[in-house]
Design an enzyme around this catalytic site. Sequence first.
Site: not given
Length: 323
Positions: A72, A102, A126-128, A187, A212, A254-255
Amino acid sequence: MKRIAVLTSGGDAPGMNACIRAVVRTAVYHGIEVYGIMRGYSGMIKGEFVKLDSASVANTIQKGGTILKSARSQKFMTKEGRQQAFDQLVNHGIDGLVAIGGNGTFTGATLFEQEFGIPTVGAPGTIDNDLYGTDYTIGYDTAVNTALEAIDKIRDTADSHDRCFFVEVMGRDSGYIAIPCAIGGGAEIVMIPETQMSTEAVVENLKSSWQRSKTSFLVVVAEGEEEGNAHQVAQRVKEAIPELDTRVTIIGHIQRGGAPSAADRMLASQIGIAAVEGLLNGMRNVMAGIVDRKLVYTPFTDTIHKKKLINQSFMRMVEILSV
């Protein structure tokens, strides 16, 4: 157009190398010289240019990260910095740019074109998956699968010890990683920046599940969630339900790493070709993307300023499947 350059900027994403490879080989196919700019706009300012050919990108399609490095650059956001970058492009005879990145990358490219007339076609890296103008961004599919693999393992230990795990995934401004991880990982709750789920609602949901006879729980939290990060949310839930055995896992960087999935390699290759051919067809200040399986070019102004909305049916899926 006789000579172009390619750069990667901002956060790295799996598949960037596949895109670089496609850019280089498409340029070679069309008889155009191509240079790689090391370390994004920072390297452009410093003149870190490397001539590339087909051999330069051999054995790279399966590699994570970016062979051109990424950085950057605050200096590029100044007029003086952009002038230095332009001078370097002139010195190297560059006629056009392919910028892989991005919003920040495309914002810089927009200013650059307005001031100096250098045409740029962007590739969404970008992973997002938060860029308007493409259904999927380069790196997103790999990041989701990496996070989901970790969540599967966390689910095993949560079940073994009757615990409630709060798992934080990346997504500073977007829940695009969190949503498929929550659905695919089973989840009970997902918390993302686009929705208004309070901690109180999380507590009530968990209490209802407890009644429950559920004994283990998984809450997926996007890092940009307005209620706070996973640690903050977990602490407030623990205060409200003291008997709940809570743990927090932040999946983290790690992502970003690892070999890109088949889907990301295909997407990156398709977009890399489209970026070069877009330049050759006179396009500028646009991002190449795939919408409804079709190639589209979206103006940087739309990509930067328009919001890519989450499909609310996905939130309903989480609610239904957590019963």
